[in-house]
Design a protein around this motif. Structure first.
Motif, PDB file in Angstrom:
ATOM      1  N   TRP A  33       0.855  -1.182   0.000  1.00 18.25           N
ATOM      2  CA  TRP A  33       0.000   0.000   0.000  1.00 18.25           C
ATOM      3  C   TRP A  33       0.891   1.231   0.000  1.00 18.25           C
ATOM      4  O   TRP A  33       1.958   1.230   0.612  1.00 18.25           O
ATOM      5  N   LYS A  50      -3.374   6.431  -4.520  1.00 22.02           N
ATOM      6  CA  LYS A  50      -4.082   5.872  -5.679  1.00 22.02           C
ATOM      7  C   LYS A  50      -3.674   4.418  -5.976  1.00 22.02           C
ATOM      8  O   LYS A  50      -4.480   3.517  -5.896  1.00 22.02           O
ATOM      9  N   SER A  60      -5.184  -0.261  -8.711  1.00 22.19           N
ATOM     10  CA  SER A  60      -5.443   1.164  -8.524  1.00 22.19           C
ATOM     11  C   SER A  60      -6.827   1.400  -7.932  1.00 22.19           C
ATOM     12  O   SER A  60      -7.779   0.684  -8.251  1.00 22.19           O
ATOM     13  N   HIS A  61      -6.917   2.394  -7.062  1.00 23.32           N
ATOM     14  CA  HIS A  61      -8.235   2.842  -6.638  1.00 23.32           C
ATOM     15  C   HIS A  61      -8.929   3.458  -7.851  1.00 23.32           C
ATOM     16  O   HIS A  61      -8.276   3.892  -8.802  1.00 23.32           O
ATOM     17  N   LYS A  62     -10.265   3.537  -7.800  1.00 20.56           N
ATOM     18  CA  LYS A  62     -11.042   4.098  -8.914  1.00 20.56           C
ATOM     19  C   LYS A  62     -10.620   5.527  -9.204  1.00 20.56           C
ATOM     20  O   LYS A  62     -10.605   5.971 -10.344  1.00 20.56           O
TER      21      LYS A  62
ATOM     22  N   PRO B  72     -11.068  -1.825  -1.653  1.00 16.72           N
ATOM     23  CA  PRO B  72     -11.075  -1.673  -3.123  1.00 16.72           C
ATOM     24  C   PRO B  72     -11.944  -2.733  -3.802  1.00 16.72           C
ATOM     25  O   PRO B  72     -12.381  -3.704  -3.165  1.00 16.72           O
ATOM     26  N   ASP B  79     -14.965   0.616  -3.111  1.00 15.70           N
ATOM     27  CA  ASP B  79     -13.851   1.570  -3.269  1.00 15.70           C
ATOM     28  C   ASP B  79     -14.314   3.023  -3.130  1.00 15.70           C
ATOM     29  O   ASP B  79     -13.900   3.892  -3.899  1.00 15.70           O
ATOM     30  N   ILE B  82     -10.220   5.363   0.629  1.00 14.88           N
ATOM     31  CA  ILE B  82      -9.017   4.541   0.773  1.00 14.88           C
ATOM     32  C   ILE B  82      -9.243   3.522   1.887  1.00 14.88           C
ATOM     33  O   ILE B  82     -10.185   3.636   2.677  1.00 14.88           O
ATOM     34  N   THR B  83      -8.393   2.533   1.955  1.00 12.01           N
ATOM     35  CA  THR B  83      -8.520   1.517   2.997  1.00 12.01           C
ATOM     36  C   THR B  83      -8.019   2.092   4.331  1.00 12.01           C
ATOM     37  O   THR B  83      -7.183   2.995   4.357  1.00 12.01           O
TER      38      THR B  83
END
Lengths: 186, 186
Positions: A33, A50, A60-62, B72, B79, B82-83
């Motif tokens: 991460w 991201k 990748s995050h959206k 995600p 998503d 963020i986590t």
């Protein structure tokens, strides 16, 4: 089956399937991460999140998420974001809460509402370098959950206990983690 | 005095004055930071941060800050943020960066740019409960600073070292912190 009607919005089957798939490919379970932080001015910085690595490839995050951090005005700063140590509370609160929802789904317990209030006690004599006996971080963090669910108080307590047992952030906060720092003068 | 021209936007004098004032009133140095988290759906939650306690009274950020956390899509989630464990990287990055700016100001070093890239390695076999030997949190966090400043590479390295020494979040991540969890069934 009573569980069929329960819907906390967590796809537990997908997680159980993932566990099965990862058992045959443990390398895919190794995640990385990332966050990138740029200094703005004073104690104000902007971090972006991201991309990450997992399941054997780049992910990748959206969208890119962005976070301001700063110190409050009583520290002679501009309060353009929450303080870094408040981000720890956000991480801990959201990790335990996501865990409660996941465990409840797995146990067939319908949640109605979950609220967590966190308070971290800190003596700022530590960060100000006034007393070497005082630590820089939190002395103690108190988490109070208020949960409304179709379950007995004992079953509700057990949800939280199991969430703590499997929480990444609870582990990071309660146990030591190695941090390596490299500095490049550019 | 060369220091007069240096301006990193940190009011070091105010911090030194605060240290002096707190020496006579150590009780005022006891802070409580807070976050409140509401479960939305699935692993999605929204945390808010506004009030805190310090200098002997209730304090408040200028505005309420709000933070979405989620998992995600590869974890069969939506998503929407963020986590939770990425929030730990945001906290660590911003704490060390604010420290670099404060120490540089105190040492009369003009910063031009500071960027920190963080990467936390985590084996998700831990949180999935696949292997009790694997921890839930990060195995290791790597921080890479790229700093452009009017100083020698050695002096720039020393800024980061001093920031680590006084960082609240670095302390929380590298050392254990006690967390107490209370559950109310409502």
């Amino acid at each position: 089956m009573a569980e069929t009607a329960v819907n906390n919005g967590v796809n537990v089957q997908a997680l159980l399937d993932a566990r099965k798939a990862l058992a045959d490919a443990p390398q895919a379970a190794k995640f990385k991460w990332r966050a990138s932080c740029k200094w703005e001015n004073g104690t104000h910085s902007k971090s972006t999140v991201k991309g990450f690595h997992g399941l054997g490839e780049e992910q990748s995050h959206k969208t890119e998420f962005s976070f301001d951090a700063d110190h409050p005005e009583i520290f002679a700063a501009e309060d353009q974001g929450i303080t870094p140590i408040e981000y720890i509370l956000v991480g801990l609160a959201s990790c335990l809460t996501a865990g409660v929802a996941s465990v409840a789904q797995n146990r067939g317990i319908q949640l109605k509402s979950v609220e967590a209030n966190l308070e971290g006690a800190m003596d700022i004599q530590g960060i100000l370098g006034m007393d070497s006996e005082v630590r820089n971080g939190y002395d103690d963090i108190k988490v109070t959950f208020n949960i409304d669910a179709d379950a007995s108080p004992e079953d509700i307590e057990a949800l939280v206990a199991q969430s703590q047992k499997r929480s990444a952030v609870y582990d990071i906060v309660t146990n030591p983690t190695n941090v390596t720092v490299e500095v490049n003068a550019v």
